[in-house]
Each structure stands twice: as C-alpha cells, then as structure tokens.
Motif scaffolding. Structure first.
Motif, short mmCIF file in Angstrom:
data_model
loop_
_atom_site.label_atom_id
_atom_site.label_comp_id
_atom_site.label_asym_id
_atom_site.label_seq_id
_atom_site.Cartn_x
_atom_site.Cartn_y
_atom_site.Cartn_z
N VAL A 1 17.20 -3.07 8.28
CA VAL A 1 15.85 -2.73 8.71
C VAL A 1 15.55 -1.30 8.27
CG1 VAL A 1 14.25 -2.46 10.64
CG2 VAL A 1 16.02 -4.24 10.73
N GLN A 2 14.53 -1.12 7.48
CA GLN A 2 14.13 0.21 7.04
C GLN A 2 12.89 0.66 7.80
OE1 GLN A 2 13.94 -0.46 2.64
NE2 GLN A 2 15.38 1.24 2.57
N VAL A 3 12.86 1.94 8.10
CA VAL A 3 11.76 2.52 8.86
C VAL A 3 11.10 3.60 8.01
CG1 VAL A 3 11.07 3.63 11.02
CG2 VAL A 3 13.09 2.14 10.97
N PHE A 4 9.77 3.59 7.97
CA PHE A 4 9.02 4.58 7.21
C PHE A 4 7.98 5.22 8.13
CE2 PHE A 4 10.25 1.04 4.47
CZ PHE A 4 10.96 1.69 3.46
N VAL A 5 8.07 6.54 8.26
CA VAL A 5 7.14 7.28 9.11
C VAL A 5 6.18 8.06 8.22
CG1 VAL A 5 6.88 9.03 10.92
CG2 VAL A 5 8.86 7.48 10.94
N TYR A 6 4.88 7.97 8.53
CA TYR A 6 3.84 8.64 7.75
C TYR A 6 3.06 9.61 8.64
CZ TYR A 6 4.67 4.79 4.48
OH TYR A 6 5.26 3.89 3.62
N ARG B 1 9.39 10.51 6.69
CA ARG B 1 10.73 10.17 7.17
C ARG B 1 11.08 8.73 6.81
NH1 ARG B 1 13.99 12.00 11.43
NH2 ARG B 1 16.03 10.99 11.25
N THR B 2 12.31 8.54 6.34
CA THR B 2 12.82 7.20 6.05
C THR B 2 14.15 7.03 6.76
OG1 THR B 2 11.79 7.22 3.86
CG2 THR B 2 13.51 5.59 4.25
N GLU B 3 14.31 5.91 7.46
CA GLU B 3 15.55 5.64 8.17
C GLU B 3 16.01 4.21 7.89
OE1 GLU B 3 16.31 7.00 12.27
OE2 GLU B 3 14.19 7.61 12.28
N LYS B 4 17.32 4.01 8.02
CA LYS B 4 17.88 2.67 7.91
C LYS B 4 18.54 2.32 9.23
CE LYS B 4 18.75 1.93 2.97
NZ LYS B 4 19.79 1.62 1.95
N ALA C 1 10.42 -2.54 7.33
CA ALA C 1 10.70 -3.52 6.29
C ALA C 1 12.10 -4.07 6.56
CB ALA C 1 10.63 -2.90 4.90
N ALA C 2 12.21 -5.38 6.77
CA ALA C 2 13.49 -5.99 7.11
C ALA C 2 13.81 -7.12 6.13
CB ALA C 2 13.44 -6.54 8.54
N THR C 3 15.10 -7.30 5.87
CA THR C 3 15.56 -8.39 4.99
C THR C 3 16.78 -9.06 5.61
OG1 THR C 3 16.89 -6.79 3.73
CG2 THR C 3 14.70 -7.33 2.86
N ASP C 4 16.97 -10.34 5.27
CA ASP C 4 18.14 -11.05 5.78
C ASP C 4 19.29 -10.96 4.79
OD1 ASP C 4 17.57 -12.79 3.70
OD2 ASP C 4 16.70 -14.33 4.99
N ALA C 5 20.35 -11.72 5.02
CA ALA C 5 21.56 -11.64 4.18
C ALA C 5 21.29 -12.02 2.73
CB ALA C 5 22.64 -12.55 4.77
#
Length: 229
Positions: free
Chosen positions: A121-126, A134-137, A170-174
């Motif tokens: 799961v990726q996080v993007f702060v604007y 900011r970008t976080e995983k 933004a999230a992705t599966d296996a």
C-alpha cells in the motif's frame, strides 16, 4: 424577414447584441412588432408566416418560464440543503473524503478501506497546491478498514507548515493487480457553508470540510466530549 429588419434597424439590433447574443421574449416581441410596422402594405405578411412566428414567440415564453421555474427550484433546494445541514451541527459525521488538516502540530487522520488483500500500500500526501510532499509504503494488509495518521513531515523529515493537505492510496495484490481503495474522514461539525458553485459543505472541528452529499453516518456527540474540545 426578421433577419432583414435586424440589418435595417442597426441601432436596435446593436443594442440587443451588446446585451446578449440570445433574444429574450421581450426582444422577440419588439422584433415582431417592428416587422409588422415595416411590412409592405401592398404585400402584407402571409397569414401562415405570421401564425408561425406567433408560435415561436409562445414557445420562447414557455421556455423562459420553464428556465425561471428550474432556477427557483434550484434555489429552494439549496436553501433546503442548508436547513437540513444545520441539523448536523455539533454531531460526529463520517463522510467520503481524503482531506488532512494540520493545526498547531496536530494532524487529522484518514480512514482507508481495502476491497481486497493488498501486499503493498503506497501513500501519497499533497499540499493545498497539489504538490506531492510525502510518499510512504505500508506493509501488506487484508481487506478491511484502517486508519492512516500522517506525522506532518515531508520526505526529508522536515516538519511542514499548518494548513490543508490531501492523501491518496495505491494498493496492489500479490500479482500486482490494483486493489480498490476508498477513503473517509470523520469529525465534529462546527459550521455549515455553501460554496460558490452551490454545494453545501460541513466544516469539521479540525478545519476540514466535507460535502453534505458525501456524509455516510451521523452520531450524537456527548456533552463531555464537546466540553473537552
């Protein structure tokens, strides 16, 4: 024939053109009267043509009345929205949204819901100018609802100023397939406002606003909790 009158009556046509490119019912009636005044007595307007133009005038008046009625209904609906929104004052609401607020070092949180299991799961702060700050995983998570708490800092660890921010996930599966993510914000309603585009919004205690139409749940706020704030 109306077109020829418009050309011949330069001052009249010019004054209409400056005001609006579309003729209202009063302008149409004046044109019709002018047309009758300037018709050739030896070759008067054909009855069928005159009746057709009267029908056009009637249709134009009906369209204007319909437009006026729609405008009135829109205004009444907006007023009703404001009255309905007033009932939310002082209550806790949960609404669709992705806003973040930072005030005096305190940062609001956002809930995000994963519709399936995500390995990443990726996080993007604007910021308020839509600049990525900011970008976080986040680690993998099962389907469900989680809370994201931003620390108020950028990618370099520098504390950012107070203000309004937003976040996306933004999230992705296996297999690398995107996983649907929805977000929601919550807080106590302290004010009701209407934007320039006519949208009724609720202002929360932390300064964020949510559209009235995006509210999902409403709960009473205890007196003790309100006094503590």
């Amino acid at each position: 024939m109306i077109e020829s009158i418009l050309h011949n009556q330069g001052a009249f046509a010019g004054s209409e053109a400056k005001g609006s490119k579309a003729l209202d019912k009063d302008a149409f009636l004046r044109l019709l009267v002018t047309q009758l005044q300037h018709q050739d007595p030896l070759n008067p307007m054909d009855d069928k043509q005159f009746i057709a133009q009267l029908a056009q005038f009637s249709s134009l008046e009906q369209m204007n009345n319909i437009a006026a009625g729609i405008t009135k209904l829109t205004e009444q609906a907006a007023s009703q929205d404001m009255l309905s929104a007033a009932a939310f004052m002082g209550k806790e609401v949960v609404a669709a949204g992705s806003g973040l607020s930072k005030e005096k070092g305190a940062v609001s949180s956002v809930d995000f819901t994963l519709q399936g299991t995500a390995t990443e799961v990726q996080v993007f702060v604007y910021d308020s100018s839509n600049n990525l700050v900011r970008t976080e995983k986040l680690s993998g998570r099962a389907a469900g609802t989680y809370s994201y708490a931003w620390d108020g800092k950028d990618d370099q660890g520098t504390s950012l100023p107070d203000g309004r921010y937003s976040v996306t996930f933004a999230a992705t599966d296996a297999e690398g397939t995107p996983v649907l993510v929805s977000t929601a914000v919550s807080g106590r309603v302290t004010a009701v406002e209407r934007t320039e585009d006519g949208v009724t919004r609720l202002r929360l205690a932390d300064g964020r606003t949510v559209a009235l139409s995006d509210v999902r749940t409403v709960t009473e706020t205890s007196t003790a909790a309100t006094e503590q704030e």
